[in-house]
Design an enzyme around this catalytic site. Structure first.
Site, PDB file in Angstrom:
ATOM      1  N   ASP A 216       0.822  -1.209   0.000  1.00 42.24           N
ATOM      2  CA  ASP A 216       0.000   0.000   0.000  1.00 42.24           C
ATOM      3  C   ASP A 216       0.856   1.260   0.000  1.00 42.24           C
ATOM      4  OD1 ASP A 216       0.929  -0.513   2.586  1.00 42.24           O
ATOM      5  OD2 ASP A 216      -1.018  -0.292   3.561  1.00 42.24           O
TER       6      ASP A 216
ATOM      7  N   ASP B 135       6.973   3.819   3.329  1.00 45.96           N
ATOM      8  CA  ASP B 135       7.126   4.856   4.355  1.00 45.96           C
ATOM      9  C   ASP B 135       8.599   4.903   4.756  1.00 45.96           C
ATOM     10  OD1 ASP B 135       6.122   6.738   6.251  1.00 45.96           O
ATOM     11  OD2 ASP B 135       5.900   5.182   7.754  1.00 45.96           O
TER      12      ASP B 135
ATOM     13  N   LEU C  20      -2.288   8.600   6.779  1.00 46.30           N
ATOM     14  CA  LEU C  20      -3.342   8.374   5.791  1.00 46.30           C
ATOM     15  C   LEU C  20      -4.178   7.140   6.124  1.00 46.30           C
ATOM     16  CD1 LEU C  20      -1.085   9.012   2.669  1.00 46.30           C
ATOM     17  CD2 LEU C  20      -2.473  10.663   3.919  1.00 46.30           C
TER      18      LEU C  20
ATOM     19  N   ASP D  46      -5.135   1.509   7.288  1.00 46.98           N
ATOM     20  CA  ASP D  46      -5.907   1.617   8.523  1.00 46.98           C
ATOM     21  C   ASP D  46      -5.299   2.584   9.507  1.00 46.98           C
ATOM     22  OD1 ASP D  46      -3.632  -0.183   9.081  1.00 46.98           O
ATOM     23  OD2 ASP D  46      -4.588  -0.372  11.042  1.00 46.98           O
TER      24      ASP D  46
ATOM     25  N   ARG E  91     -10.169   0.997   6.784  1.00 47.87           N
ATOM     26  CA  ARG E  91      -9.693   0.304   5.579  1.00 47.87           C
ATOM     27  C   ARG E  91     -10.728   0.315   4.455  1.00 47.87           C
ATOM     28  NH1 ARG E  91      -4.988  -2.501   6.968  1.00 47.87           N
ATOM     29  NH2 ARG E  91      -4.948  -3.448   9.038  1.00 47.87           N
TER      30      ARG E  91
HETATM   31  P1  IMP Z   1       7.508   1.061   6.352  1.00 52.62           P
HETATM   32  O1  IMP Z   1       8.163  -0.203   6.781  1.00 52.62           O
HETATM   33  O2  IMP Z   1       7.716   2.165   7.340  1.00 52.62           O
HETATM   34  O3  IMP Z   1       7.818   1.490   4.950  1.00 52.62           O
HETATM   35  O4  IMP Z   1       5.983   0.772   6.546  1.00 52.62           O
HETATM   36  C1  IMP Z   1       5.110   0.513   5.595  1.00 52.62           C
HETATM   37  C2  IMP Z   1       3.856   0.076   6.295  1.00 52.62           C
HETATM   38  O5  IMP Z   1       3.500   0.967   7.350  1.00 52.62           O
HETATM   39  C3  IMP Z   1       2.716   0.129   5.312  1.00 52.62           C
HETATM   40  O6  IMP Z   1       2.561  -1.093   4.656  1.00 52.62           O
HETATM   41  C4  IMP Z   1       1.557   0.486   6.199  1.00 52.62           C
HETATM   42  O7  IMP Z   1       0.981  -0.699   6.713  1.00 52.62           O
HETATM   43  C5  IMP Z   1       2.136   1.269   7.341  1.00 52.62           C
HETATM   44  N1  IMP Z   1       1.948   2.715   7.136  1.00 52.62           N
HETATM   45  C6  IMP Z   1       2.891   3.633   6.862  1.00 52.62           C
HETATM   46  N2  IMP Z   1       2.360   4.857   6.746  1.00 52.62           N
HETATM   47  C7  IMP Z   1       1.045   4.713   6.953  1.00 52.62           C
HETATM   48  C8  IMP Z   1      -0.058   5.633   6.952  1.00 52.62           C
HETATM   49  O8  IMP Z   1       0.045   6.855   6.730  1.00 52.62           O
HETATM   50  N3  IMP Z   1      -1.283   5.099   7.206  1.00 52.62           N
HETATM   51  C9  IMP Z   1      -1.479   3.771   7.453  1.00 52.62           C
HETATM   52  N4  IMP Z   1      -0.476   2.880   7.464  1.00 52.62           N
HETATM   53  C10 IMP Z   1       0.772   3.350   7.216  1.00 52.62           C
HETATM   54 MG    MG Z   2       0.984  -2.577   5.564  1.00 57.38          MG
END
Ligand code: IMP
Ligand code: MG
Length: 167
Positions: free
Chosen positions: A93, A96, A146, A152, A158
């Site tokens: 999705d 981040d 978001l 979520d 969701r």
């Molecule tokens: P990363 O490992 O920090 O890149 O995390 C990615 C995961 O964090 C995504 O797959 C989401 O499940 C969650 N995530 C990151 N930012 C958001 C947000 O703004 N809203 C909801 N879930 C988020």
């Molecule tokens: Mg995720």
């Protein structure tokens, strides 16, 4: 909550993404979708392909319950299929910090995937903690929390049809 990306814009961009993926990666790949957040996006993405495609799911979560992943990724549910020698389109999705995709990418390599390309609906580029870029990106988004369209907020939201920023 403020609407950031409408359902209409999402669906339009996803159709374009599907074409970009076909042009660049062909038609012969397995979709690996990350639960839970990517399930809505994956449903629309695969139905935008004009060719048959197989899908498998992996569920990974970061340790602890903070909203930000911290580099410790746990596999809650692993793939069902053997991906040795396959081309894989890894779908999530949102990109981040990058911890999740960097780790899952590494796991898919260990499982013997022949080639891996990554596709994310959203990219929060300024939040990156590890260097990781996706091959196909739906939208670049600002550093806001978001919800909607699979994303979520503590398991809520969701099922919203658009993507909203939580203030
Ligand atoms: P990363 O490992 O920090 O890149 O995390 C990615 C995961 O964090 C995504 O797959 C989401 O499940 C969650 N995530 C990151 N930012 C958001 C947000 O703004 N809203 C909801 N879930 C988020
Ligand atoms: Mg995720």
């Amino acid at each position: 909550m403020e609407l950031l990306i409408s359902e209409e814009k999402l669906l339009q961009r996803i159709k374009e993404l599907a074409r970009e993926i076909e042009e660049d990666f062909g038609r012969d790949f397995l979709v690996v979708s990350l639960l839970k957040g990517a399930f809505v996006f994956t449903a629309d993405l695969i139905r935008s392909f004009n060719f048959p495609v197989q899908v498998d799911f992996m569920w990974v979560s970061s340790y602890g319950s903070s909203q930000e992943s911290q580099g410790h990724i746990k596999v809650v549910k692993d793939l069902e299929r053997d991906i040795d020698g396959l081309k894989v389109l890894l779908v999530d999705d949102i990109l981040d910090t990058g911890y999740t995709l960097a780790e899952v990418y590494r796991l898919l390599q260990l499982k013997g995937a022949k080639e891996i390309k990554t596709c994310v609906l959203l990219d929060k580029r300024e939040r990156r903690k590890v260097p990781f870029e996706a091959d196909f990106i739906g939208f670049e988004v600002p550093n806001l929390f978001l919800v909607g369209y699979g994303l979520d907020w503590d398991e809520e939201g969701r099922n919203l049809r658009g993507i909203y920023a939580v203030h």
